[in-house]
Motif scaffolding. Structure first.
Motif, PDB file in Angstrom:
ATOM      1  N   THR A  14     -28.605   0.811 -27.236  1.00 28.49           N
ATOM      2  CA  THR A  14     -29.208   0.175 -26.702  1.00 28.49           C
ATOM      3  C   THR A  14     -30.610   1.432 -25.977  1.00 28.49           C
ATOM      4  N   SER A  15     -31.675   1.357 -26.008  1.00 29.15           N
ATOM      5  CA  SER A  15     -32.942   1.577 -25.168  1.00 29.15           C
ATOM      6  C   SER A  15     -33.474   0.482 -24.568  1.00 29.15           C
ATOM      7  N   ASN A  37     -39.231  -0.121 -30.416  1.00 33.04           N
ATOM      8  CA  ASN A  37     -38.953   0.224 -31.865  1.00 33.04           C
ATOM      9  C   ASN A  37     -40.729  -0.009 -32.880  1.00 33.04           C
ATOM     10  N   ARG A  38     -41.874   0.935 -32.378  1.00 34.92           N
ATOM     11  CA  ARG A  38     -42.323   0.859 -33.638  1.00 34.92           C
ATOM     12  C   ARG A  38     -43.116   2.331 -33.285  1.00 34.92           C
ATOM     13  N   SER A  39     -44.019   2.317 -34.093  1.00 33.23           N
ATOM     14  CA  SER A  39     -44.761   3.299 -34.208  1.00 33.23           C
ATOM     15  C   SER A  39     -44.918   3.530 -33.436  1.00 33.23           C
ATOM     16  N   ASN A  43     -47.687   0.767 -30.493  1.00 34.83           N
ATOM     17  CA  ASN A  43     -47.943   1.232 -29.527  1.00 34.83           C
ATOM     18  C   ASN A  43     -48.554   1.109 -28.595  1.00 34.83           C
ATOM     19  N   ARG A  96     -36.947 -11.423 -35.770  1.00 35.78           N
ATOM     20  CA  ARG A  96     -37.993 -10.320 -35.618  1.00 35.78           C
ATOM     21  C   ARG A  96     -39.104  -9.871 -35.718  1.00 35.78           C
ATOM     22  N   ASP A 106     -31.872   1.522 -39.609  1.00 29.53           N
ATOM     23  CA  ASP A 106     -32.824   1.355 -40.009  1.00 29.53           C
ATOM     24  C   ASP A 106     -32.632   1.593 -41.525  1.00 29.53           C
ATOM     25  N   ARG A 112     -29.547   2.790 -35.167  1.00 25.70           N
ATOM     26  CA  ARG A 112     -30.948   2.699 -34.443  1.00 25.70           C
ATOM     27  C   ARG A 112     -30.627   2.447 -33.182  1.00 25.70           C
ATOM     28  N   TYR A 114     -31.808  -0.650 -30.623  1.00 27.85           N
ATOM     29  CA  TYR A 114     -32.022  -2.023 -29.943  1.00 27.85           C
ATOM     30  C   TYR A 114     -33.047  -2.475 -28.748  1.00 27.85           C
ATOM     31  N   GLY A 115     -34.225  -2.294 -28.797  1.00 23.77           N
ATOM     32  CA  GLY A 115     -35.098  -2.278 -27.598  1.00 23.77           C
ATOM     33  C   GLY A 115     -35.280  -3.287 -27.151  1.00 23.77           C
ATOM     34  N   GLU A 152     -36.347  -6.972 -28.954  1.00 20.30           N
ATOM     35  CA  GLU A 152     -35.159  -6.808 -30.109  1.00 20.30           C
ATOM     36  C   GLU A 152     -33.733  -7.779 -29.029  1.00 20.30           C
TER      37      GLU A 152
END
Length: 404
Positions: A14-15, A37-39, A43, A96, A106, A112, A114-115, A152
């Motif tokens: 996780t993040s 999890n965005r560019s 953000n 999502r 990913d 990756r 998980y937000g 997420e």
């Protein structure tokens, strides 16, 4: 979005954005942004869209408030029974935000993060005082807001004696490292945690670094005219009827969300039928009085009498402007209070929809408070009340038309 009250059922690694997050106001959303999890471009756009004139206030060390989330449906790990709790937690709430399913890799096949937002249920203040904490965003609202942001996963840590007894080091090691497998953490600079709230955000950063975990310390922020963004300040604004201030700090209109239930049908007898909205018992009520509101309705069962008096948005699913959905908005006038003219004893929330007719019973309405019109008052007769309601409707039309 995956919602769970059990760390063993959480999606990992996780993040993590950590806090209580009651209200998910502009300051809270700054804490959540780093774990999405965005560019960078996405953000930045979200931050810019979240509210005007946001200013960092990194030098001050005040309490950044936060809180609990919403309704979900059972999967594998049901939460422990708790007196007063009516929540069903486990489940996947919608797709999502980016249209992809929740998976551990990913598009390049790389593991990756998980937000994940991690919060506490009940609110620690409620646990220690034994008194119900009135919330700006009860669970269902919080889930919708977080999902709209692109979160997420929501993990609701049951705040009990065992959790309260963990030291700062034990909390990091047991919850964040061992159970949630966090690789990145975001908190406000005034975050406190661990037994007796002895751990600071700097302590968290120091402890986590020993496990190779990066911790972002998000500074406090001021908004607009220099007001400190906090849940307490928002409550103060709502309690005094200062909606402009409360909504500015939230970054969106404060909303009352609940099911339409049967009432005394008094409004119908005087020409102003109202929908009685049953709110979660923990919902924080604004100052008693009359408000101009915009009410969300599902497509397919509303009947507009005069479309010029109402307006629709194609994508207003969430309480955050700009998210997708199948709802439309109708202008209305809402009364919050005990209805002293008819000797009411318990607070009620009633809304009269302008230029609209239809059956709302059993539906869930979300009323966004746009402007406080007047405080609650007792009238000498129903005729006097009817005259005032008509005046309220006229003012609300003018206000809401001007703010479209």
């Amino acid at each position: 979005m995956w919602v769970t009250s059990s760390c063993t059922a959480a999606l990992t690694p996780t993040s993590v954005a950590l806090g209580n997050f009651d209200g998910l106001h502009l300051g809270h959303r700054q804490v959540v942004q780093p774990i999405l999890n965005r560019s960078p471009e996405q953000n930045s756009a979200t931050i810019l869209a979240s509210g005007p004139n946001l200013r960092s206030n990194a030098g001050r060390d005040e309490n950044l408030e936060s809180e609990p989330p919403a309704t979900c449906y059972n999967d594998s790990a049901a939460p422990p029974d708790r007196a007063g709790s009516s929540h069903n937690f486990e489940g996947l709430i919608g797709p999502r935000a980016d249209g992809n399913s929740l998976s551990g890799r990913d598009s390049d096949g790389v593991d990756r993060l998980y937000g994940t937002v991690v919060t506490f249920d009940p609110h620690p203040q409620e646990f220690f005082t034994g008194q119900q904490k009135k919330l700006l965003t009860p669970l269902a609202e919080k889930v919708e807001l977080l999902e709209a942001m692109g979160v997420e996963q929501l993990v609701l840590l049951p705040f009990d004696r065992e959790l309260a007894a963990l030291t700062a080091c034990e909390f990091v090691e047991e919850i964040l490292v061992r159970q949630l497998k966090a690789s990145r953490i975001s908190v406000g600079v005034d975050f406190r945690f661990g037994r007796g709230r002895a751990g600071t955000a700097v302590d968290l950063q120091s402890i986590a670094s020993g496990y190779g975990i990066d911790v972002a310390l998000v500074p406090l922020h001021n908004c607009g005219e220099g007001d400190r963004i906090s849940s307490s300040a928002i409550r103060e604004g709502l309690a005094s009827g200062d909606l402009r201030r409360a909504n500015q700090l939230l970054g969106r209109p404060y909303s009352l969300v609940g099911s339409v239930v049967g009432g005394q049908r008094l409004g119908r007898t005087i020409g102003f039928p109202t929908a009685n909205i049953e709110l979660p018992p923990e919902k924080f009520l604004p100052r008693f009085g009359v408000y101009a509101v915009r009410v969300s309705l599902k497509h397919g069962w509303e009947k507009m009498k005069e479309e010029s008096s109402s307006y629709q948005r194609e994508n207003p699913k969430s309480l955050i402007p700009g998210a997708a959905s199948n709802l439309s908005f109708v202008n209305g006038v809402m009364n919050v209070g005990c209805r002293p003219t008819v000797d009411g004893l318990q607070p009620t929330v009633e809304v009269h929809l302008l230029d609209w007719s239809g059956d709302l019973y059993g539906q869930t309405l979300s009323a966004s408070l746009v402007e406080f019109l007047r405080p609650e008052q007792k009238f000498a007769s129903l005729d006097a009340l009817k005259t005032q309601i008509q005046a309220d409707c006229d003012i609300a039309r003018s206000v809401l038309t001007a703010k479209v």
